[in-house]
Design an enzyme around this catalytic site. Structure first.
Site, PDB file in Angstrom:
ATOM      1  CG  ASP A 133      -2.322   0.345   0.928  1.00  0.00           C
ATOM      2  OD1 ASP A 133      -2.429   1.539   0.524  1.00  0.00           O
ATOM      3  OD2 ASP A 133      -3.177  -0.378   1.265  1.00  0.00           O
ATOM      4  CG  ASP A 169      -5.008   5.042   0.872  1.00  0.00           C
ATOM      5  OD1 ASP A 169      -5.994   4.511   1.014  1.00  0.00           O
ATOM      6  OD2 ASP A 169      -4.921   6.396   1.623  1.00  0.00           O
ATOM      7  CD  GLU A 175      -9.295   3.883  -1.806  1.00  0.00           C
ATOM      8  OE1 GLU A 175     -10.119   3.367  -0.875  1.00  0.00           O
ATOM      9  OE2 GLU A 175      -8.352   4.467  -1.312  1.00  0.00           O
ATOM     10  CG  HIS A 215      -8.815  -1.913   4.572  1.00  0.00           C
ATOM     11  ND1 HIS A 215      -8.468  -2.008   3.348  1.00  0.00           N
ATOM     12  CD2 HIS A 215      -8.468  -0.733   4.769  1.00  0.00           C
ATOM     13  CE1 HIS A 215      -8.245  -0.923   2.747  1.00  0.00           C
ATOM     14  NE2 HIS A 215      -8.189  -0.160   3.995  1.00  0.00           N
ATOM     15  CG  ASP A 216     -11.364   1.187   3.428  1.00  0.00           C
ATOM     16  OD1 ASP A 216     -10.891   1.330   4.843  1.00  0.00           O
ATOM     17  OD2 ASP A 216     -10.903   1.721   2.547  1.00  0.00           O
TER      18      ASP A 216
HETATM   19  C1  GLC Z   1      -8.496   4.597   1.880  1.00  0.00           C
HETATM   20  C2  GLC Z   1      -8.316   3.495   2.769  1.00  0.00           C
HETATM   21  C3  GLC Z   1      -8.965   3.861   4.054  1.00  0.00           C
HETATM   22  C4  GLC Z   1      -8.326   5.080   4.742  1.00  0.00           C
HETATM   23  C5  GLC Z   1      -8.469   6.160   3.528  1.00  0.00           C
HETATM   24  C6  GLC Z   1      -7.451   7.247   4.262  1.00  0.00           C
HETATM   25  O1  GLC Z   1      -9.766   4.685   1.463  1.00  0.00           O
HETATM   26  O2  GLC Z   1      -8.512   2.413   2.333  1.00  0.00           O
HETATM   27  O3  GLC Z   1      -8.969   2.672   4.951  1.00  0.00           O
HETATM   28  O4  GLC Z   1      -8.980   5.408   5.901  1.00  0.00           O
HETATM   29  O5  GLC Z   1      -8.074   5.598   2.418  1.00  0.00           O
HETATM   30  O6  GLC Z   1      -6.232   7.134   4.088  1.00  0.00           O
END
Ligand code: GLC
Length: 577
Positions: free
Chosen positions: A99, A205, A260, A334-335
């Site tokens: 990540d 991310d 992402e 994980h979200d």
């Molecule tokens: C992404 C991650 C998440 C995090 C956010 C801020 O969406 O997957 O877990 O809280 O970014 O970094």
């Protein structure tokens, strides 16, 4: 070295390290635990691992607040054990993707400390510090009206500097200023650091948030709660920064770049992943449209689940990306809450886990399976907000209570929507602590295990041919075996059905037909004319025992609750016969 598109044939397994496996008995998952479980990961048939952040972090956002980009959090291990994990993964032909969180750092990162300590330090311009103003009543007003995505203003005032800093997430996550070439240089050094250690790419991310508009103007049209987002989501220089990273670092390594991309439509996803004048900023994107089949933007704004909405999102992405773009396929990470509890059925847990698996694993794109998803793990239920670790859940809880709802209603929402549903310890056995900690551990798991680990666990599912785990293994092997899954056109049937999702992948020589029931009741299904009576196909995968009579020569089937079947026709059928 020339970049290849091997990622199109991959299946990734996502590890959220804190809850995967505790190797040293302190109650927190770690890389020693990962080393013990690599054979298990390999046994799933996946070909790579994405690690959620392993970097040192004060855990204001459980790893997504990085305080050092070049080390491993001591709770997870150190660089030596990381190197061992990479070597052991590579011995098993598993790629390793890190990540990379570059929209923001932790407020405890050395750069931010220096920025706070001295406005003349070069690190001050690594972040967005701005002066606010004072209104007529003498109240301080932040530099613009942007909202933090976790609620409240996106600006935090620093008395000593008489300035505000920008944080689009938590105030412990100050946004990095990528307009500063020195910051982009730092990002490139971090990329080189990990690529030189042997990693095979990055999952970047919220990468589509990294370019903020010049002058940071107020967002007069944005919806309260997300003001600013419209202006920095796919911001003005995003493409140019991503291409700079390509040219300077990534193109000279054989690596994959996964971006992402929250709230990004399929057309923009295409623009980021399809080659245009020799430029392709990202290899694949993680979109969110299909995550909104039971909510509006976030699970904290729930709506009743709509299968038609889910199918529409799938079709939009499959059609728009076509042969030129590429996306990640996923149901969990994980979200998000567990998909069986969300779009599936806890009453038909094993069946719905399998039908949901088939609903996405055969689409065009690169599938990701999140730890425990392959077991059909379900949501956990917390009895009080104090037991909930995720600060984001607490922020939503406060917002709901302040909005006038009862604490019970707020907790019910957290239990339905919260990210901790996916962060309970991986269920390895039916024993104490779900086998997450070693037997002689000093500490229990850092967060409660789901009580259903007594039935839902790797050991029990390993030997059970009808378990979600066995189904995932069969489905992943099948996906990797069939060329039509890599390249076939996507075609959907029964678009209007609220109980069935039926899609095909079709190429010149082969066709694949996937039927998935989304119902606790039996559903009758007329096979599309182009597939006749299914007689010419091979039933390659199913989650119920299917007799020959049921499988052959039937143009009308009755699918049992959450039944799924995958048929292969044409040249690829030889591979499974
Ligand atoms: C992404 C991650 C998440 C995090 C956010 C801020 O969406 O997957 O877990 O809280 O970014 O970094």
């Amino acid at each position: 070295m020339a970049r290849t598109d091997w990622y199109k044939d991959m299946v990734f397994y996502q590890i959220w390290p804190r809850s995967f496996c505790d190797g040293n008995g302190d109650g927190v998952g770690d890389l020693w635990g990962v080393l013990q479980k690599l054979d298990y990961v390999k046994s799933l048939g996946v070909t790579g691992i994405w690690f959620s952040p392993l970097y040192p972090s004060p855990n204001a956002d459980f790893g997504y607040d990085v305080s050092d980009y070049r080390a491993i959090d001591p709770a997870y291990g150190d660089l030596d054990v990381f190197d061992q994990v990479v070597a052991a993964a590579h011995e098993r032909d598993l790629k390793v993707v890190m990540d990379l969180v570059i929209n923001h750092t932790s407020s405890e990162h050395e750069w931010f400390r220096q920025a706070l300590a001295d406005a003349d330090s070069p690190y001050h311009d690594y972040y967005f510090f701005r002066r606010g103003s004072v209104d007529r009543k003498g109240r301080r007003v932040p530099p613009n009206n942007w909202d933090s995505l976790l609620g409240g203003s996106a600006w935090e005032y620093v008395e000593a500097l008489d300035e505000y800093y920008l944080h689009t997430f938590d105030k412990a996550q100050p946004d990095l200023n990528l307009d500063n070439p020195a910051v982009r240089g730092e990002v490139e050094d971090v990329m080189r650091f990990w690529l030189d250690r042997g990693v095979d790419g990055f999952r970047e991310d919220v990468i589509t948030f990294v370019s903020k508009p010049q002058g940071l103007p107020s967002d007069v049209l944005g919806l309260p709660g997300s003001r600013g987002l419209r202006l920095y989501n796919c911001g003005p220089r995003l493409r140019s920064y991503l291409m700079q990273f390509r040219r300077d670092v990534l193109d000279s390594h054989d690596c994959v770049v996964v971006g992402e991309a929250p709230m990004l439509g399929a057309r923009k996803a295409l623009a980021l992943t399809a080659a245009r004048r020799g430029e392709r900023p990202l290899d694949l994107v993680i979109g969110f449209d299909h995550m909104q089949a039971d909510c509006m933007y976030t699970e904290y704004l729930p709506r009743p689940f709509s299968l038609r909405k889910l199918k529409r999102a799938y079709a939009q992405w499959q059609d728009a990306l076509g042969e030129s773009g590429w996306c990640a396929l996923y149901l969990e990470n994980h979200d998000h809450p567990r998909v069986v509890s969300r779009y599936g059925s806890e009453a038909f847990r094993a069946e719905s886990a399998a039908s949901l698996a088939a609903s996405y694993l055969f689409q065009r794109g690169t599938p990701f399976v999140y730890q425990g998803q392959e077991l059909g793990m379900t949501n956990v239920r917390f009895d009080s907000i104090e037991q909930v670790p995720d600060p984001q859940a607490h922020a939503h809880y406060r917002r709901v209570v302040e909005g006038g709802k009862s604490p019970e209603d707020a907790l019910a929402l957290v239990n339905r929507a919260g990210r901790d549903n996916a962060r309970s310890p991986m269920q390895w056995t039916g024993e104490k602590d779900a086998g997450f900690c070693p037997k002689d551990a000093h500490e229990g798991p850092w967060v409660a295990v789901n009580p259903n680990h007594v039935e839902v666990n790797v050991a029990a599912e390993d030997d059970d041919l009808m378990s979600p785990l066995s189904f995932y293994r069969r489905a992943i092997r099948l996906r990797r075996l069939l060329p039509v899954v890599r390249s076939g056109r996507y075609h959907e049937f029964k678009r209007a059905s609220t109980k069935l999702y039926v899609y095909a992948r079709e190429s010149t020589w082969s066709r694949l037909l996937v039927m998935c029931s989304f119902s606790d009741e039996p559903v009758t299904f007329h096979v599309p004319d182009t597939y006749g009576d299914l007689g010419g196909g091979v039933l390659a995968l199913s989650n119920y025992y299917v007799t020959d009579a049921e499988a052959d020569d039937a143009n009308q089937l009755t699918l049992r609750p959450w039944e799924t079947r995958v048929y292969v026709f044409g040249r690829d059928a030889v591979l499974v016969d």
